[in-house]
Design an enzyme around this catalytic site. Structure first.
Site, short mmCIF file in Angstrom:
data_model
loop_
_atom_site.label_atom_id
_atom_site.label_comp_id
_atom_site.label_asym_id
_atom_site.label_seq_id
_atom_site.Cartn_x
_atom_site.Cartn_y
_atom_site.Cartn_z
N SER A 78 -2.20 -3.53 5.39
CA SER A 78 -2.08 -2.70 6.58
C SER A 78 -0.90 -3.24 7.38
O SER A 78 -0.67 -4.45 7.39
CB SER A 78 -3.37 -2.80 7.40
OG SER A 78 -3.13 -2.36 8.72
N GLN A 105 -0.73 9.87 18.04
CA GLN A 105 -1.95 9.43 17.37
C GLN A 105 -2.40 8.03 17.81
O GLN A 105 -3.37 7.49 17.30
CB GLN A 105 -1.81 9.51 15.85
CG GLN A 105 -0.91 8.47 15.22
CD GLN A 105 -0.68 8.76 13.75
OE1 GLN A 105 -0.05 9.75 13.39
NE2 GLN A 105 -1.22 7.92 12.88
N GLN A 162 -9.15 10.12 7.60
CA GLN A 162 -7.89 10.86 7.81
C GLN A 162 -7.59 11.74 6.61
O GLN A 162 -7.24 12.92 6.74
CB GLN A 162 -6.75 9.86 8.04
CG GLN A 162 -5.37 10.46 7.94
CD GLN A 162 -4.28 9.45 8.26
OE1 GLN A 162 -4.01 9.20 9.42
NE2 GLN A 162 -3.67 8.87 7.24
N GLU A 187 -6.51 6.23 0.38
CA GLU A 187 -7.96 6.20 0.65
C GLU A 187 -8.32 5.12 1.67
O GLU A 187 -9.43 5.09 2.18
CB GLU A 187 -8.73 5.97 -0.65
CG GLU A 187 -8.66 7.17 -1.56
CD GLU A 187 -9.55 7.02 -2.79
OE1 GLU A 187 -10.14 5.94 -2.99
OE2 GLU A 187 -9.63 8.00 -3.55
N LYS A 188 -7.36 4.25 1.95
CA LYS A 188 -7.58 3.23 2.98
C LYS A 188 -7.97 3.92 4.30
O LYS A 188 -8.83 3.45 5.03
CB LYS A 188 -6.29 2.43 3.14
CG LYS A 188 -6.04 1.76 4.44
CD LYS A 188 -6.77 0.45 4.51
CE LYS A 188 -6.41 -0.39 5.71
NZ LYS A 188 -6.30 0.31 6.97
N ASP A 189 -7.32 5.06 4.57
CA ASP A 189 -7.65 5.85 5.77
C ASP A 189 -8.43 7.08 5.31
O ASP A 189 -7.92 8.21 5.34
CB ASP A 189 -6.36 6.25 6.48
CG ASP A 189 -5.55 5.01 6.87
OD1 ASP A 189 -5.96 4.32 7.79
OD2 ASP A 189 -4.54 4.73 6.19
N GLY A 192 0.84 -1.20 0.00
CA GLY A 192 0.00 0.00 0.00
C GLY A 192 0.87 1.25 0.00
O GLY A 192 0.70 2.14 -0.84
N HIS A 193 1.84 1.28 0.92
CA HIS A 193 2.78 2.41 0.96
C HIS A 193 3.52 2.55 -0.37
O HIS A 193 3.73 3.65 -0.87
CB HIS A 193 3.82 2.21 2.06
CG HIS A 193 3.27 2.16 3.45
ND1 HIS A 193 3.35 1.05 4.24
CD2 HIS A 193 2.64 3.11 4.20
CE1 HIS A 193 2.80 1.31 5.42
NE2 HIS A 193 2.36 2.54 5.42
P1 AMP Z 1 0.47 4.57 7.69
O1 AMP Z 1 1.91 4.20 7.69
O2 AMP Z 1 -0.45 3.47 8.11
O3 AMP Z 1 0.20 5.88 8.39
O4 AMP Z 1 0.11 4.85 6.17
C1 AMP Z 1 0.81 5.81 5.41
C2 AMP Z 1 -0.01 6.14 4.20
O5 AMP Z 1 -0.21 4.95 3.43
C3 AMP Z 1 -1.41 6.68 4.56
O6 AMP Z 1 -1.71 7.74 3.69
C4 AMP Z 1 -2.29 5.49 4.33
O7 AMP Z 1 -3.61 5.83 4.01
C5 AMP Z 1 -1.60 4.80 3.16
N1 AMP Z 1 -1.98 3.39 3.10
C6 AMP Z 1 -1.98 2.49 4.12
N2 AMP Z 1 -2.45 1.30 3.70
C7 AMP Z 1 -2.73 1.43 2.40
C8 AMP Z 1 -3.25 0.55 1.39
N3 AMP Z 1 -3.57 -0.71 1.66
N4 AMP Z 1 -3.42 1.04 0.14
C9 AMP Z 1 -3.11 2.33 -0.14
N5 AMP Z 1 -2.61 3.21 0.75
C10 AMP Z 1 -2.43 2.77 2.00
#
Ligand code: AMP
Length: 268
Positions: free
Chosen positions: A181, A58, A149, A144-146, A33-34
């Site tokens: 995730s 957070q 946010q 868009e997963k979050d 995702g990242h």
């Molecule tokens: P995080 O490290 O969980 O804070 O995520 C960092 C960024 O990656 C945030 O903008 C999330 O929305 C995005 N993100 C997390 N999981 C996914 C996913 N499965 N697909 C796309 N973007 C993601």
């Protein structure tokens, strides 16, 4: 790839180059995702900056923070392999001792994550205020997963008239359709399988139903049969997060549920 730990160093670099910069903020424990955000930022900008900062502010649940599956060394390799230009890995003081002009925070509706994770978004806004001041950029990449946010940060950017373009990135899913995730790494094999089944159930049901009340009834039943604890099943307009009973392209269905002790969120 350059690794930077000091805020003043990366800030000095950004001040001279901000028009060329695409920025991807993360908590680390990088997954596909990242990577989709990083690839997009790479493609659309001369310079791609990624930050890894496990922001304690957070985490409303301290156990969640303690068990977060961080692996900075692996993340460094992943970033390098994927052409990240600058990797920012600050410690707490580098972020929170940073002096910046106070910015305005948007009002947050008391729905979904705001309702169930008290203080979470205040922590997110706190860190975004710092990071966006330290790392000046033209484009900001969020998933868009979050979704909630993403909307709050969109409001934050608008409210303060920042000249930053927010780039929404689609949710990337594992083979079994579970959204990637960092917390998936904490799931047992069995729970991961069940997670995939739930997501497939939701996707199929959403195709069949146009009435959200009916949808929710059936999903509640599925959770009950599988003895799965959930926090919310909601249907909101994607532009203003107003409630709706109609399943349509203008709306998204938002779900939060637990597999074992791991809490997951997704939207469809
Ligand atoms: P995080 O490290 O969980 O804070 O995520 C960092 C960024 O990656 C945030 O903008 C999330 O929305 C995005 N993100 C997390 N999981 C996914 C996913 N499965 N697909 C796309 N973007 C993601």
């Amino acid at each position: 790839m350059k690794i930077v730990k000091k805020s003043n160093q990366i800030n000095a670099f950004c001040n001279n180059n901000y028009k060329k910069i695409g920025f991807v903020p993360t908590l680390g424990s990088l997954h596909a995702g990242h990577l989709s955000l990083i690839k997009k930022a790479k493609k659309q900008n001369k310079i791609c900056i990624v930050s890894i900062f496990l922001n304690p502010k957070q985490f409303n649940n301290k156990k969640d923070l303690k068990t977060y599956p961080l692996d900075i060394e692996k993340d460094k390799i992943v970033c390098k392999k994927n052409g990240v230009d600058l990797l920012f890995i600050p410690n707490f003081k580098e972020v929170y001792n940073w002096k910046n002009k106070k910015t305005k925070f948007p009002k947050i509706k008391n729905i979904m994550e705001q309702k169930f994770r008290k203080g979470h978004f205040l922590g997110v806004l706190n860190v975004m205020e710092k990071l966006l001041n330290i790392i000046k950029c033209r484009k900001l990449y969020l998933g868009e997963k979050d979704f909630q946010q993403l909307k709050i940060i969109e409001d934050y950017i608008k409210l303060n008239k920042f000249k930053i373009k927010l780039i929404n990135c689609k949710t990337i899913r594992e083979k079994n359709m579970l959204a990637y995730s960092s917390r998936n790494k904490l799931l047992t094999k069995k729970n991961k399988e069940i997670g995939g089944k739930i997501v497939n159930f939701i996707i199929k049901l959403k195709k069949k139903e146009s009435d959200f009340i009916e949808f929710k009834k059936k999903l509640l039943n599925e959770f009950k049969n599988r003895k799965i604890y959930h926090e919310y099943i909601e249907n909101f307009n994607i532009f203003n997060l107003e409630k709706s009973n109609k399943i349509s392209k203008k709306n998204k269905i938002f779900v939060s549920f637990c597999l074992g002790k791991i809490r997951l969120i997704d939207n469809f």
